[in-house]
Design an enzyme around this catalytic site. Structure first.
Site, PDB file in Angstrom:
ATOM      1  N   GLY A  97      99.784  -6.388  47.017  1.00 41.51           N
ATOM      2  CA  GLY A  97      99.583  -6.536  45.579  1.00 41.51           C
ATOM      3  C   GLY A  97      98.762  -7.758  45.238  1.00 41.51           C
ATOM      4  CG  ASP A 130      99.415 -13.320  38.658  1.00 42.16           C
ATOM      5  OD1 ASP A 130      99.798 -13.029  39.824  1.00 42.16           O
ATOM      6  OD2 ASP A 130      99.561 -14.468  38.179  1.00 42.16           O
ATOM      7  N   GLY A 131      98.327 -10.688  40.921  1.00 39.85           N
ATOM      8  CA  GLY A 131      97.518 -10.733  42.140  1.00 39.85           C
ATOM      9  C   GLY A 131      97.228 -12.139  42.633  1.00 39.85           C
ATOM     10  CG  ASP A 257     108.406  -5.551  52.109  1.00 36.91           C
ATOM     11  OD1 ASP A 257     109.632  -5.343  52.047  1.00 36.91           O
ATOM     12  OD2 ASP A 257     107.836  -6.450  51.473  1.00 36.91           O
ATOM     13  CG  ASN A 258     108.630  -9.559  53.676  1.00 34.65           C
ATOM     14  OD1 ASN A 258     107.492  -9.195  53.386  1.00 34.65           O
ATOM     15  ND2 ASN A 258     109.451 -10.100  52.798  1.00 34.65           N
TER      16      ASN A 258
HETATM   17  P1  AMP Z   1     106.735 -10.572  49.013  1.00 38.92           P
HETATM   18  O1  AMP Z   1     107.977 -10.942  48.283  1.00 38.92           O
HETATM   19  O2  AMP Z   1     105.704 -11.668  49.048  1.00 38.92           O
HETATM   20  O3  AMP Z   1     106.973  -9.958  50.346  1.00 38.92           O
HETATM   21  O4  AMP Z   1     106.033  -9.460  48.094  1.00 38.92           O
HETATM   22  C1  AMP Z   1     106.606  -8.211  47.823  1.00 38.92           C
HETATM   23  C2  AMP Z   1     105.583  -7.329  47.169  1.00 38.92           C
HETATM   24  O5  AMP Z   1     105.207  -7.831  45.894  1.00 38.92           O
HETATM   25  C3  AMP Z   1     104.295  -7.177  47.949  1.00 38.92           C
HETATM   26  O6  AMP Z   1     103.856  -5.861  47.794  1.00 38.92           O
HETATM   27  C4  AMP Z   1     103.375  -8.147  47.265  1.00 38.92           C
HETATM   28  O7  AMP Z   1     102.019  -7.823  47.448  1.00 38.92           O
HETATM   29  C5  AMP Z   1     103.806  -8.024  45.832  1.00 38.92           C
HETATM   30  N1  AMP Z   1     103.500  -9.222  45.033  1.00 38.92           N
HETATM   31  C6  AMP Z   1     104.098 -10.428  45.137  1.00 38.92           C
HETATM   32  N2  AMP Z   1     103.559 -11.287  44.249  1.00 38.92           N
HETATM   33  C7  AMP Z   1     102.604 -10.625  43.566  1.00 38.92           C
HETATM   34  C8  AMP Z   1     101.688 -10.969  42.516  1.00 38.92           C
HETATM   35  N3  AMP Z   1     101.663 -12.175  41.993  1.00 38.92           N
HETATM   36  N4  AMP Z   1     100.865  -9.993  42.083  1.00 38.92           N
HETATM   37  C9  AMP Z   1     100.885  -8.772  42.595  1.00 38.92           C
HETATM   38  N5  AMP Z   1     101.709  -8.384  43.573  1.00 38.92           N
HETATM   39  C10 AMP Z   1     102.577  -9.294  44.065  1.00 38.92           C
HETATM   40 MG    MG Z   2     105.941  -9.380  51.859  1.00 42.58          MG
END
Ligand code: AMP
Ligand code: MG
Length: 492
Positions: A97, A130-131, A257-258
């Site tokens: 994301g 917000d990516g 996913d991690n």
């Molecule tokens: P994470 O907690 O970093 O493993 O992220 C879980 C999911 O949320 C993944 O698909 C990330 O790409 C998405 N994600 C986390 N933060 C953002 C963000 N600020 N904008 C878009 N997607 C996000």
């Molecule tokens: Mg992740």
């Protein structure tokens, strides 16, 4: 966006893009969203060199533009990867994301590494996000991943962090940043779950074949190679989790996913190293029920691997009942593999070379008195290693004195000398870990004062945590009690 920018300086990029040969369902083509004014904050020179990249090139304006996503190096074909995952037990469609895979860098040694920008803008998988990423969490991932590498634990690495010159909005307004992450690959348990849930068996087979070629070439030609894939992934995760447990690392968000199929530690969000030994240790502010507590990590790994096995079932056997039986047996074997590795790791931490049945009780007895007296995990083993048995309540207790006698006697039941035993302990007990208060202090100075000196010094001492150098002494002190219990936030 200037696509030809890289032609003026040869930075050593040598991209291949094997992932895009998978069906389109596996990814979305996506360019990074340019940022206002990129500034290089930190560059991992040793890593850059090992990847065949030119340090001066990366430090130049053009190099920084690439690390910020403002230009795309020759040969790169940016994509966001699709994946799903169980987050705290709930299945969700996810995907990159806020990250983009630029491509796979082929190093001068012929190795293949994913080059990924994290925080590079929205993608089709961004959902409401917000990516973007904030500077603090990206520097945190940089520090922790490099510390893991210093500890000799398989991990994704960090090549660079740039600030974007843009603010991002979280609970407060924060400086935006992009991390360049290096990984053996970004194939996750969640990648298999995604295609198993939303794809066809033939697509699942393509992913399995791709993964075998890329990570397990030695079993890729086996007749029962999908089963061997499961076996290998189980073995590598057992090794990884044992390594985490042996240094007191708490990942914090062990969602499927991690969990990387390569066996590398990945996604350093609310992770932290345990100070006081307690299996219930949780750092993540969002882990309300302690699902991902230190002591639960092996169990959770097995649970995640069961999700991986489920996804693979159609490939394991044409008879699904038989496939289930085979997969189940392997998953049940995780505990034994993990425990054996952990036990041997604990033996090494205590300077023990050979195996005796009494070892288990010597180890568990030590852990139980460590817990009883709130002993610091790292410093207990550090103290035993350098014979500095002072400064902790544990060391002054009669229980410890009795335990120490048993341990000493045990050490006489092997051929190796005392010196060899001490060396084994030095090689397995880090003198320092990235203690939370030290990490926070370094991040604070970096984010609030643009002072990167504390972070650089911290990274330097963490690059060889087994050195037992004089400079490391001050990093082994504990945080003041007022800063406990420590909480980490999700790092988005
Ligand atoms: P994470 O907690 O970093 O493993 O992220 C879980 C999911 O949320 C993944 O698909 C990330 O790409 C998405 N994600 C986390 N933060 C953002 C963000 N600020 N904008 C878009 N997607 C996000
Ligand atoms: Mg992740």
């Amino acid at each position: 966006m200037d696509r030809n920018i890289d032609n003026r300086i040869n930075m050593g990029w040598n991209f291949d893009n094997s992932y895009i040969h998978l069906p389109e369902k596996f990814y979305a083509k996506q360019n990074p969203t340019p940022v206002a004014s990129p500034k290089l904050i930190i560059l991992n020179k040793t890593l850059a060199e090992s990847l065949g990249l030119d340090i001066h090139g990366l430090q130049s304006r053009d190099g920084t533009a690439i690390l910020a996503g403002n230009s795309i190096p020759e040969g790169a074909l940016p994509i966001a990867q699709a994946y799903a995952g169980h987050q705290f037990g709930h299945f969700t469609m996810l995907g990159d994301g806020r990250a983009l895979l630029l491509g796979e860098q082929i190093t001068p040694q012929g190795e293949r590494f994913d080059i990924q920008l994290k925080g590079s803008g929205r993608t089709p998988y961004s959902r409401g996000g917000d990516g973007r990423a904030a500077l603090g969490p990206m520097l945190r991932e940089y520090i922790i991943s490099e510390a893991m590498n210093g500890l000799g634990i398989p991990t994704t690495r960090s090549l660079a962090v740039v600030t974007t010159g843009e603010s991002i909005i979280r609970e407060t307004v924060l400086p935006g940043a992009i991390l360049t992450r290096i990984a053996a690959s970004h194939i996750r348990v969640g990648t298999f779950q995604y295609i198993s849930a939303y794809g066809r068996v033939e697509e699942l087979r393509l992913l399995a074949e791709y993964t075998l070629q890329r990570h397990f070439p030695n079993v890729a030609a086996d007749e029962n190679r999908y089963f061997r894939l499961l076996q290998e992934v189980i073995k590598m995760q057992a090794e990884l989790i044992a390594r985490w447990q042996l240094v007191g690392f708490v990942h914090g968000v062990m969602n499927t996913d991690n969990m990387a199929i390569s066996g590398e530690s990945i996604d350093f969000g609310p992770c932290a190293f345990m100070d006081t030994y307690d299996p219930a240790t949780v750092f993540s502010s969002i882990d309300h029920y302690g699902r991902y507590a230190y002591g639960n990590q092996p169990k959770i790994a097995a649970w995640n691997l069961a999700r991986f096995a489920e996804a693979l079932l159609p490939l394991i056997h044409s008879d699904q009942d038989e496939a289930l039986r085979i997969a189940n047996e392997e998953i049940l074997g995780f505990d034994t593999i993990y425990y054996g590795l952990w036990l041997n790791g604990m033996r090494a931490k205590l300077g023990i070379f050979n195996e005796k049945t009494e070892d288990e009780s010597i180890i568990t007895e030590l852990l139980s008195i460590m817990q009883k007296y709130d002993a610091d995990f790292t410093n207990t083993f550090r103290g035993l290693t350098i014979d500095e048995l002072c400064g902790m309540e544990l060391f002054d207790t009669s229980e410890f004195a009795q335990w120490k006698e048993k341990w000493k006697t045990r050490l006489t039941k092997q051929q190796e000398s005392k010196e060899e035993s001490k060396q084994l302990m030095r090689d397995n007990n880090p003198a320092i870990i990235p203690r939370n208060h030290r990490v926070e202090e370094a991040l604070d100075a970096a984010v609030k004062q643009e002072d990167y000196s504390l972070m650089e010094k911290l990274l330097e001492v963490l690059s060889n945590p087994y050195a037992y150098s004089v400079e490391q002494d001050e990093y082994s002190t504990l945080p003041p009690p007022s800063t406990r219990p420590y909480r980490t936030f999700c790092g988005t």
